[in-house]
Scaffold this motif. Structure first.
Motif, PDB file in Angstrom:
ATOM      1  N   SER A 294       0.814  -1.224   0.000  1.00  0.00           N
ATOM      2  CA  SER A 294       0.000   0.000   0.000  1.00  0.00           C
ATOM      3  C   SER A 294       0.847   1.272   0.000  1.00  0.00           C
ATOM      4  CB  SER A 294      -0.980   0.012   1.176  1.00  0.00           C
ATOM      5  OG  SER A 294      -0.278   0.019   2.402  1.00  0.00           O
ATOM      6  N   ALA A 295       2.151   1.152   0.219  1.00  0.00           N
ATOM      7  CA  ALA A 295       3.019   2.335   0.138  1.00  0.00           C
ATOM      8  C   ALA A 295       3.344   2.685  -1.317  1.00  0.00           C
ATOM      9  CB  ALA A 295       4.304   2.102   0.922  1.00  0.00           C
ATOM     10  N   GLY A 296       2.936   1.842  -2.254  1.00  0.00           N
ATOM     11  CA  GLY A 296       3.145   2.119  -3.678  1.00  0.00           C
ATOM     12  C   GLY A 296       1.853   2.664  -4.267  1.00  0.00           C
ATOM     13  N   ALA A 297       1.879   3.923  -4.719  1.00  0.00           N
ATOM     14  CA  ALA A 297       0.645   4.570  -5.177  1.00  0.00           C
ATOM     15  C   ALA A 297       0.018   3.821  -6.353  1.00  0.00           C
ATOM     16  CB  ALA A 297       0.957   6.011  -5.584  1.00  0.00           C
ATOM     17  N   TYR A 298       0.838   3.109  -7.103  1.00  0.00           N
ATOM     18  CA  TYR A 298       0.342   2.390  -8.282  1.00  0.00           C
ATOM     19  C   TYR A 298      -0.292   1.051  -7.920  1.00  0.00           C
ATOM     20  CZ  TYR A 298       5.164   1.922  -7.063  1.00  0.00           C
ATOM     21  OH  TYR A 298       6.303   1.863  -6.318  1.00  0.00           O
ATOM     22  N   ASN A 299      -0.237   0.649  -6.655  1.00  0.00           N
ATOM     23  CA  ASN A 299      -0.800  -0.642  -6.274  1.00  0.00           C
ATOM     24  C   ASN A 299      -2.227  -0.507  -5.754  1.00  0.00           C
ATOM     25  OD1 ASN A 299       1.444  -2.243  -6.890  1.00  0.00           O
ATOM     26  ND2 ASN A 299       2.398  -1.866  -4.898  1.00  0.00           N
TER      27      ASN A 299
END
Ligand code: DNO
Length: 410
Positions: A294-299
């Motif tokens: 969830s720290a990856g905006a693209y996920n």
């Protein structure tokens, strides 16, 4: 899901007796005192397993059985180290432990810049600030090429608009002091790596020199090469995993971004799909770490869970909040980008026996004075564990799953 807890062994001041009172059924741990690259012997595994069982719990998951750097960068002794790994797997299996969490992140196991970032409610959480990380990279580590890479750095769409991380790092350089530098090194290297990775320890006298030596090992290793090395490792151990019933579950990269010029290959949907398809064996699976993803905006974390639940052997429940600036912090387990309620539905439907642990937690109500490992407070994690138990009880009711929490009369 099985309610488990990451416990750091007999020296952990959070004892198994304490965990029993808060509904923990299974323990997630490792032989933290065995040096990297040495076999985990059956005797040592048995000793810890029996200790855990004497409290009426089981050793559910190994986190981690570390993959040493030589396997990751493909050094000359990697085949020997793969044999060592297989031997440890056989010994774990002989003691009835079959779920193995590991990661394939070069050098750094995980990264944060602030370990006690204040929340509006007075508690604190872990935090990642891009400018501070860039400052560490350019001014403390003095990594070749770092300045150019940060100059070219772009946030995912919708985040960090108008932000110039390099300029911010340069501005920081004007106000940092040796004490502040020391604190940042402590946060990024000593306190976050010391208790999990084996590459670094709390007693390292020259962590930055050591860090540079590790980085040098990866010169010329790009994403394709790291993927090839991961495939090589997985293919080499799969026959042992099949024979002994071992479920390997890779932990996603935390945070899921490329840092320090190192390739990172477990960040996105495409990455996970690649690694599951490259070695299409059910024993090659995933640790679904909702927090890291969830720290990856693209996920889209819920989408990822739907897609990868069948190959998930272990779940970490945690959620991140990404600020408009692009920096991120760890949110409440009932908030943030990960939607833990929907994830519990998905995984509970998939397999009610799947081991799950609450990951990280606020530092609250005196946790900060107890010397706990970063992210692994007692009260904050216990609070999150209570929240997750509530979610699971509700989801179980929806799904018609009967669950009785151990330790009570009714
Ligand atoms: C940090 C953890 C990681 C994780 C390893 C798994 O809190 O999530 O250290 O245990 O990367 O190999």
């Amino acid at each position: 899901m099985e309610r488990t807890w990451r416990w750091f062994g007999k020296k952990d001041t959070i004892t198994l007796a304490m965990l029993k009172q808060i509904g923990v059924e299974g323990i997630v741990t490792a032989l933290h005192d065995v040096p990297l690259g040495e076999v985990w012997t059956r005797e040592k595994i048995r000793d810890l397993r029996e200790y855990i069982e004497s409290y009426g719990m089981r050793w559910s998951v190994v986190e981690s059985l570390p993959v040493v750097e030589t396997i990751k960068y493909g050094g000359p002794d990697r085949d020997h180290q793969i044999e060592v790994y297989k031997e440890s797997l056989r010994n774990l299996s002989a003691e009835g432990i079959h779920c193995i969490c590991y990661n394939f992140m070069p050098v750094l196991d995980w990264a944060r810049t602030d370990l006690l970032h204040a929340n509006p409610n007075g508690s604190s959480n872990l935090y990642f600030n891009y400018a501070e990380f860039a400052y560490f990279d350019i001014y403390i580590l003095k990594r070749e090429g770092a300045r150019e890479e940060w100059a070219a750095f772009r946030f995912p769409e919708g985040y960090g608009e108008g932000r110039n991380v390099l300029a911010e790092a340069d501005a920081l350089a004007r106000e940092m002091t040796p004490e502040k530098d020391h604190k940042l090194v402590e946060n990024i290297v000593i306190k976050t790596q010391g208790f999990v990775s084996g590459n670094f320890s709390e007693n390292d006298e020259a962590p930055i020199r050591k860090f540079r030596e590790f980085l040098d090992l990866y010169k010329g290793i790009d994403k394709a090469q790291l993927r090839a090395n991961m495939k090589y490792f997985l293919e080499a151990i799969m026959p042992t995993c099949e024979q002994y019933g071992m479920n390997m579950c890779v932990h996603p990269d935390d945070p899921p971004i490329e840092i320090l010029g190192l390739p990172r290959i477990v960040r996105t949907r495409e990455d996970i799909q690649w690694l599951l398809e490259a070695v299409p064996n059910p024993h090659n699976g995933l640790t679904f770490c909702a927090g890291s993803l969830s720290a990856g905006a693209y996920n889209d974390v819920v989408e990822l869970a739907r897609q990868f639940a069948p190959r998930t052997h272990f779940v970490h429940l945690r959620s991140c909040h990404i600020f408009p600036s692009g920096d991120f912090t760890e949110a409440s387990h009932l908030g943030g980008r990960a939607d833990l309620i929907e994830l519990c539905r998905i995984f509970e439907k998939q397999n009610p026996q799947l081991p799950m642990r609450v990951d990280h937690g606020m530092t609250m109500l005196g946790d900060e004075t107890k010397g706990y490992n970063a992210g692994y407070s007692f009260l904050g994690r216990m609070f999150a564990m209570g929240q997750v138990q509530g979610i699971l009880a509700t989801v179980d009711r929806e799904l018609g799953i009967t669950y009785k929490q151990p330790g009570f009369f009714d």
